[in-house]
Design a protein around this motif. Structure first.
Motif, PDB file in Angstrom:
ATOM      1  N   GLU A 160       0.827  -1.208   0.000  1.00 33.33           N
ATOM      2  CA  GLU A 160       0.000   0.000   0.000  1.00 33.33           C
ATOM      3  C   GLU A 160       0.864   1.262   0.000  1.00 33.33           C
ATOM      4  OE1 GLU A 160      -3.509   1.666  -0.698  1.00 33.33           O
ATOM      5  OE2 GLU A 160      -3.093  -0.468  -0.619  1.00 33.33           O
ATOM      6  N   LYS A 177       0.746   4.178  -2.892  1.00 30.92           N
ATOM      7  CA  LYS A 177       0.580   5.613  -2.613  1.00 30.92           C
ATOM      8  C   LYS A 177       1.689   6.427  -3.282  1.00 30.92           C
ATOM      9  CE  LYS A 177      -2.011   5.054   1.630  1.00 30.92           C
ATOM     10  NZ  LYS A 177      -2.000   5.092   3.085  1.00 30.92           N
ATOM     11  N   ASP A 231       0.652   6.812  -6.791  1.00 29.84           N
ATOM     12  CA  ASP A 231      -0.394   7.838  -6.926  1.00 29.84           C
ATOM     13  C   ASP A 231       0.213   9.242  -6.905  1.00 29.84           C
ATOM     14  OD1 ASP A 231      -2.402   5.905  -7.007  1.00 29.84           O
ATOM     15  OD2 ASP A 231      -2.813   6.037  -4.854  1.00 29.84           O
TER      16      ASP A 231
END
Length: 157
Positions: A72, A76, A79
């Motif tokens: 995760e 991120k 992103d």
């Protein structure tokens, strides 16, 4: 001390060969293809679908939480990189996030995945061989790091 001189034809041949090799390498080299924003978004969607399936199917519970946390974290980063237009970094981060997701092959018993999924019990390099004892109570794994580990799947050791 005199060094023997190379005949001029040898020097010319050598230089010509080097020039051809260098020119040929530049002619046949493939240009780097940067990913598009849509390609990165598609890989991110694939990551999210894979992550959701792992959570839904209960596979994530068989592995230590740090594995999912690391995946995760990398997602991120992807992103953030995509939002700032750094497409190559976004693509690389999401690729690493996908590789970080725990993988559970079909038919592997839960007690085996508990051992292999635990980072502190893993080999340092690639595992090349895995074998069960005839009674199925022990597992042996051999790795490129030069070690053989014996496991008791029932005890997670």
């Amino acid at each position: 001390m005199n060094m023997p001189a190379f005949p001029s034809w040898t020097t010319r041949t050598l230089l010509s060969t080097l020039a051809i090799l260098l020119l040929g390498a530049s002619v046949f080299a493939q240009p780097t293809k940067l990913p598009t924003a849509d390609e990165v978004k598609a890989i991110q969607a694939q990551y999210r679908a894979e992550r959701d399936k792992i959570v839904k199917d209960g596979v994530a519970k068989r592995f230590i939480p740090a594995i999912m946390d690391k995946a995760e974290e990398l997602a991120k980063k992807s992103d953030t990189a995509l939002a700032s237009g750094r497409l190559l970094q976004a693509s690389e981060a999401i690729r690493q996030a996908r590789w970080q997701l725990p993988y559970q092959p079909v038919g592997v018993p839960e007690h085996v995945s508990r051992i292999i999924g635990n980072l502190r019990l893993r080999h340092a390099r690639a595992i090349r061989t895995v074998a069960f004892s005839p009674d199925g109570l022990k597992l042996a794994s051999a790795s490129d790091d030069g070690t053989v580990k014996l496991w008791d799947p029932r005890q997670r050791t």
